[in-house]
Motif scaffolding. Structure first.
Motif, PDB file in Angstrom:
ATOM      1  N   UNK A 160       0.796  -1.222   0.000  1.00 59.81           N
ATOM      2  CA  UNK A 160       0.000   0.000   0.000  1.00 59.81           C
ATOM      3  C   UNK A 160       0.833   1.277   0.000  1.00 59.81           C
ATOM      4  N   UNK A 161       2.111   1.160  -0.346  1.00 62.66           N
ATOM      5  CA  UNK A 161       2.935   2.362  -0.365  1.00 62.66           C
ATOM      6  C   UNK A 161       3.766   2.422  -1.638  1.00 62.66           C
ATOM      7  N   UNK A 178       1.018   6.795   0.573  1.00 64.84           N
ATOM      8  CA  UNK A 178       0.139   5.731   1.049  1.00 64.84           C
ATOM      9  C   UNK A 178      -1.058   5.697   0.108  1.00 64.84           C
ATOM     10  N   UNK A 179      -1.346   4.535  -0.390  1.00 58.46           N
ATOM     11  CA  UNK A 179      -2.370   4.417  -1.415  1.00 58.46           C
ATOM     12  C   UNK A 179      -3.611   3.770  -0.829  1.00 58.46           C
TER      13      UNK A 179
ATOM     14  N   UNK B   1      -6.688   7.713  -4.060  1.00 57.86           N
ATOM     15  CA  UNK B   1      -6.405   8.613  -2.960  1.00 57.86           C
ATOM     16  C   UNK B   1      -4.972   8.402  -2.480  1.00 57.86           C
ATOM     17  N   UNK B   2      -4.230   9.461  -2.444  1.00 59.10           N
ATOM     18  CA  UNK B   2      -2.832   9.364  -2.054  1.00 59.10           C
ATOM     19  C   UNK B   2      -2.555  10.263  -0.853  1.00 59.10           C
ATOM     20  N   UNK B   3      -1.815   9.737   0.083  1.00 59.19           N
ATOM     21  CA  UNK B   3      -1.365  10.531   1.220  1.00 59.19           C
ATOM     22  C   UNK B   3       0.148  10.623   1.146  1.00 59.19           C
ATOM     23  N   UNK B   4       0.642  11.847   1.136  1.00 59.31           N
ATOM     24  CA  UNK B   4       2.068  12.069   0.908  1.00 59.31           C
ATOM     25  C   UNK B   4       2.821  12.228   2.223  1.00 59.31           C
ATOM     26  N   UNK B   5       3.961  11.577   2.321  1.00 57.06           N
ATOM     27  CA  UNK B   5       4.807  11.734   3.498  1.00 57.06           C
ATOM     28  C   UNK B   5       6.246  11.911   3.038  1.00 57.06           C
ATOM     29  N   UNK B   6       6.902  12.884   3.626  1.00 59.22           N
ATOM     30  CA  UNK B   6       8.290  13.168   3.270  1.00 59.22           C
ATOM     31  C   UNK B   6       9.209  12.199   3.990  1.00 59.22           C
ATOM     32  N   UNK B   7      10.075  11.543   3.259  1.00 60.92           N
ATOM     33  CA  UNK B   7      10.962  10.553   3.848  1.00 60.92           C
ATOM     34  C   UNK B   7      12.360  11.113   4.049  1.00 60.92           C
TER      35      UNK B   7
END
Lengths: 190, 91
Positions: A160-161, A178-179, B1-7
């Motif tokens: 899921x990522x 995150x998808x 739907x995408x949730x973005x996180x900075x790595x």
């Protein structure tokens, strides 16, 4: 490595490597290379492109996926038994009114294996325009999306990522998406 | 739907490229334009592996024993990097 070409792509296969390169501008070949044996010819593929540039990645089922970076962006599935299936060819004939795939400067990133198939991204290196194409396991286009961002999706982590690289000047940010429902079908493109 | 996180953030001087790979559930990036190889594991921190050579990796994998094996496009050889600092090359 004693190979009849300059190696330009490699992916682990069993205890060795599948190492590929261009024998001619159209002909991509890959050899199985290991510490124990002499290189063995594993694959010969003649591309529709006259300047093929294949990259190799490992699929979820341990097959090797070869993606041609240049038009028509063939994606091949290579099994450990040397069977080769052409999963898809993203020529977009009749599907892309702006003929994005045929533009000069548009390249494909290596296909990203997902649980439900593959994600292939076409990148216009002269702009931020991108196409994200979700392929079924047998290579049919399930969804395609247009976006504008200096982004390259380069891999999946778990189910899921997605990992991507956002470029901004001299620095690049590694970002994780995150998808939600990445494998759900959509009734229409974009 | 995408949730973005900075790595993380990495410098990309010139046209250096990033090689990406997926090993089990972990992901790593290798800078191909530097004597340093920066490897990331999960998203918590950088794990740095110092080398004195510049490679152009076109394929890479991690061994269960902690060693890193890469196919180097520059020297057209297989390079094996050990945590101890030992380097083996198979031409």
């Amino acid at each position: 490595l004693t190979l009849p070409f300059d190696a330009t792509a490699a992916a682990p296969l069993n205890s060795g490597w599948l190492v590929g390169g261009n024998r001619t501008p159209q002909l991509f070949q890959a050899f199985f290379v290991s510490h124990d044996t002499a290189p063995q010819l594993f694959l010969s593929y003649s591309s529709a492109s006259d300047r093929a540039r294949f990259r190799l990645t490992v699929a979820r089922n341990a097959a090797i996926i070869a993606t041609n970076a240049v038009y028509p962006f063939e994606t091949l599935a290579i099994s450990s038994t040397r069977a080769v299936d052409t999963l898809t060819t993203l020529d977009y004939d009749g599907n892309e009114p702006d003929d994005f795939a045929r533009r000069e400067g548009v390249f494909s990133l290596p296909a990203v294996p997902l649980d439900c198939g593959y994600l292939q991204m076409l990148v216009d290196v002269r702009s931020d325009e991108r196409r994200v194409i979700l392929l079924t396991p047998d290579g049919h286009v399930n969804r395609r999306m247009k976006l504008f961002a200096p982004l390259g999706l380069v891999g999946a982590v778990g189910v899921d990522r997605l990992l991507g690289v956002l470029t901004a000047g001299r620095y690049s940010d590694i970002v994780e998406f995150a998808i939600a429902g990445p494998c759900q079908s959509s009734p229409g493109p974009e | 739907l995408l949730t973005l996180r900075h790595v993380g953030t990495i410098a990309v001087p010139g046209r250096g490229h990033i090689l990406s790979l997926l090993i089990d559930r972990e992901f790593a990036f290798v800078r191909a334009d530097s004597a340093d190889y920066r490897l990331t594991f999960d998203s918590r921190d950088w794990v740095r592996l110092q080398t004195t050579q510049q490679y152009e990796p076109i394929g890479i994998r991690f061994g269960a024993d902690g060693r890193i094996e890469l196919v180097d496009g520059k020297t057209q050889s297989i390079i094996v990097l050990y945590a101890s600092g030992r380097v083996d090359s198979v031409s």
